[in-house]
Write a protein that holds these residues in place. Structure first.
Motif, mmCIF file in Angstrom:
data_model
loop_
_atom_site.group_PDB
_atom_site.id
_atom_site.type_symbol
_atom_site.label_atom_id
_atom_site.label_comp_id
_atom_site.label_asym_id
_atom_site.label_seq_id
_atom_site.Cartn_x
_atom_site.Cartn_y
_atom_site.Cartn_z
ATOM 1 N N VAL A 45 -1.299 55.217 -54.479
ATOM 2 C CA VAL A 45 -0.064 54.837 -55.169
ATOM 3 C C VAL A 45 -0.310 53.713 -56.165
ATOM 4 O O VAL A 45 -0.974 52.722 -55.857
ATOM 5 N N TRP A 46 0.240 53.880 -57.366
ATOM 6 C CA TRP A 46 0.199 52.897 -58.452
ATOM 7 C C TRP A 46 1.645 52.554 -58.780
ATOM 8 O O TRP A 46 2.456 53.462 -58.999
ATOM 9 N N GLN A 47 2.001 51.266 -58.804
ATOM 10 C CA GLN A 47 3.377 50.827 -59.022
ATOM 11 C C GLN A 47 3.410 49.723 -60.068
ATOM 12 O O GLN A 47 2.487 48.905 -60.135
ATOM 13 N N GLU A 48 4.490 49.676 -60.850
ATOM 14 C CA GLU A 48 4.617 48.639 -61.877
ATOM 15 C C GLU A 48 6.077 48.280 -62.086
ATOM 16 O O GLU A 48 6.952 49.139 -62.064
ATOM 17 N N VAL A 49 6.322 46.988 -62.291
ATOM 18 C CA VAL A 49 7.639 46.477 -62.673
ATOM 19 C C VAL A 49 7.426 45.567 -63.869
ATOM 20 O O VAL A 49 6.510 44.741 -63.863
ATOM 21 N N VAL A 50 8.254 45.724 -64.894
ATOM 22 C CA VAL A 50 8.195 44.843 -66.062
ATOM 23 C C VAL A 50 9.600 44.297 -66.285
ATOM 24 O O VAL A 50 10.565 45.059 -66.369
ATOM 25 N N ILE A 51 9.696 42.974 -66.377
ATOM 26 C CA ILE A 51 10.969 42.280 -66.519
ATOM 27 C C ILE A 51 10.954 41.466 -67.801
ATOM 28 O O ILE A 51 9.932 40.874 -68.155
ATOM 29 N N CYS A 52 12.087 41.391 -68.476
ATOM 30 C CA CYS A 52 12.260 40.451 -69.587
ATOM 31 C C CYS A 52 13.360 39.478 -69.190
ATOM 32 O O CYS A 52 14.462 39.892 -68.826
ATOM 33 N N ASP A 53 13.053 38.173 -69.263
ATOM 34 C CA ASP A 53 14.053 37.152 -68.916
ATOM 35 C C ASP A 53 14.565 36.400 -70.140
ATOM 36 O O ASP A 53 15.240 35.399 -70.021
ATOM 37 N N GLY A 54 14.243 36.892 -71.331
ATOM 38 C CA GLY A 54 14.707 36.261 -72.564
ATOM 39 C C GLY A 54 13.640 35.460 -73.274
ATOM 40 O O GLY A 54 13.692 35.292 -74.486
ATOM 41 N N SER A 55 12.670 34.958 -72.529
ATOM 42 C CA SER A 55 11.575 34.217 -73.165
ATOM 43 C C SER A 55 10.204 34.743 -72.746
ATOM 44 O O SER A 55 9.208 34.422 -73.388
ATOM 45 N N ARG A 56 10.179 35.552 -71.683
ATOM 46 C CA ARG A 56 8.906 36.057 -71.165
ATOM 47 C C ARG A 56 9.054 37.501 -70.716
ATOM 48 O O ARG A 56 10.150 37.952 -70.394
ATOM 49 N N LEU A 57 7.913 38.172 -70.672
ATOM 50 C CA LEU A 57 7.786 39.432 -69.949
ATOM 51 C C LEU A 57 7.003 39.100 -68.693
ATOM 52 O O LEU A 57 5.957 38.448 -68.758
ATOM 53 N N VAL A 58 7.511 39.506 -67.545
ATOM 54 C CA VAL A 58 6.826 39.292 -66.278
ATOM 55 C C VAL A 58 6.482 40.672 -65.746
ATOM 56 O O VAL A 58 7.362 41.516 -65.551
ATOM 57 N N LEU A 59 5.185 40.921 -65.561
ATOM 58 C CA LEU A 59 4.704 42.232 -65.133
ATOM 59 C C LEU A 59 4.070 42.127 -63.755
ATOM 60 O O LEU A 59 3.202 41.274 -63.533
ATOM 61 N N TRP A 60 4.523 42.988 -62.856
ATOM 62 C CA TRP A 60 3.884 43.112 -61.551
ATOM 63 C C TRP A 60 3.276 44.493 -61.465
ATOM 64 O O TRP A 60 3.873 45.485 -61.884
#
Length: 196
Positions: free
Chosen positions: A67-82
């Motif tokens: 299994v390969w999983q990814e989450v990408v978030i934008c908080d307005g100033s950054r991209l946070v990738l897990w």
């Protein structure tokens, strides 16, 4: 549908639950990821209360690693990738996985691209059946030049780093296509603007 816990069985259904109806990250991750607790713990440790403006999720089964999983978030100033990935057989104890986190300032995103493939329904209406999104970064891709390439050639092979995401009707469905397009529009609306 329940997901096996980390370290459990790697048998995964061919079609994963749809995360697109969930507007909040916690619910979407718990509906879609195999290891939502691992992902959310890592992400919220970086967010520390920052608002999540948009996000996208991906998961697939790789024949080699599982299994390969990814989450990408934008908080307005950054991209946070897990990114979480099962360890290949022989590279660790059975049930091992990696959990990686990357933070990219939006100021390093130099270009946002979104390509939609449209098809026509029998009545002539256009329908999006796939979407590809890329975020070009100012950082340099750290890929190693191919063997046999001398030092001078290696310099010309350097290219900018990019983040790429895609969804199709078969891989995600119309809801996830729409959510990825929404993600690209939010990020594009923030690129080049002063951050708070």
């Amino acid at each position: 549908m329940s997901s096996p816990p980390f370290g459990g069985s790697n048998e995964m259904p061919a079609v994963f639950p749809d995360w697109s109806p969930y507007q909040d990250l916690d619910s979407a991750a718990r509906a879609y990821l195999r290891d939502p607790e691992v992902a959310l713990d890592a992400l919220f440790g970086v967010l520390r209360g920052a608002s999540v403006l948009c996000f996208t999720l991906e998961r697939f089964v790789n024949e080699v690693n599982g299994v390969w999983q990814e989450v990408v978030i934008c908080d307005g100033s950054r991209l946070v990738l897990w990114h979480g990935e099962d360890v290949a057989p022989g590279d660790g104890p059975v049930g091992s996985m990696t959990s990686s986190l990357r933070v990219v300032p939006l100021s390093t995103v130099t270009e946002v691209g979104c390509r939609r493939r449209l098809t026509r329904t029998p009545n002539g209406q256009a329908r999006v059946d796939s979407i590809d999104v890329y975020l070009l970064l100012s950082s340099i891709d750290d890929a190693v030049p191919p063997p046999g390439m001398d030092e001078g050639e290696g310099r010309t092979a350097l290219r900018h780093d990019a983040l790429r995401f895609g969804k199709t009707l078969d891989d995600g469905g119309p809801g996830q296509i729409a959510r990825l397009e929404e993600f690209s529009r939010v990020v594009a609306s923030l690129v080049g603007r002063p951050t708070l």
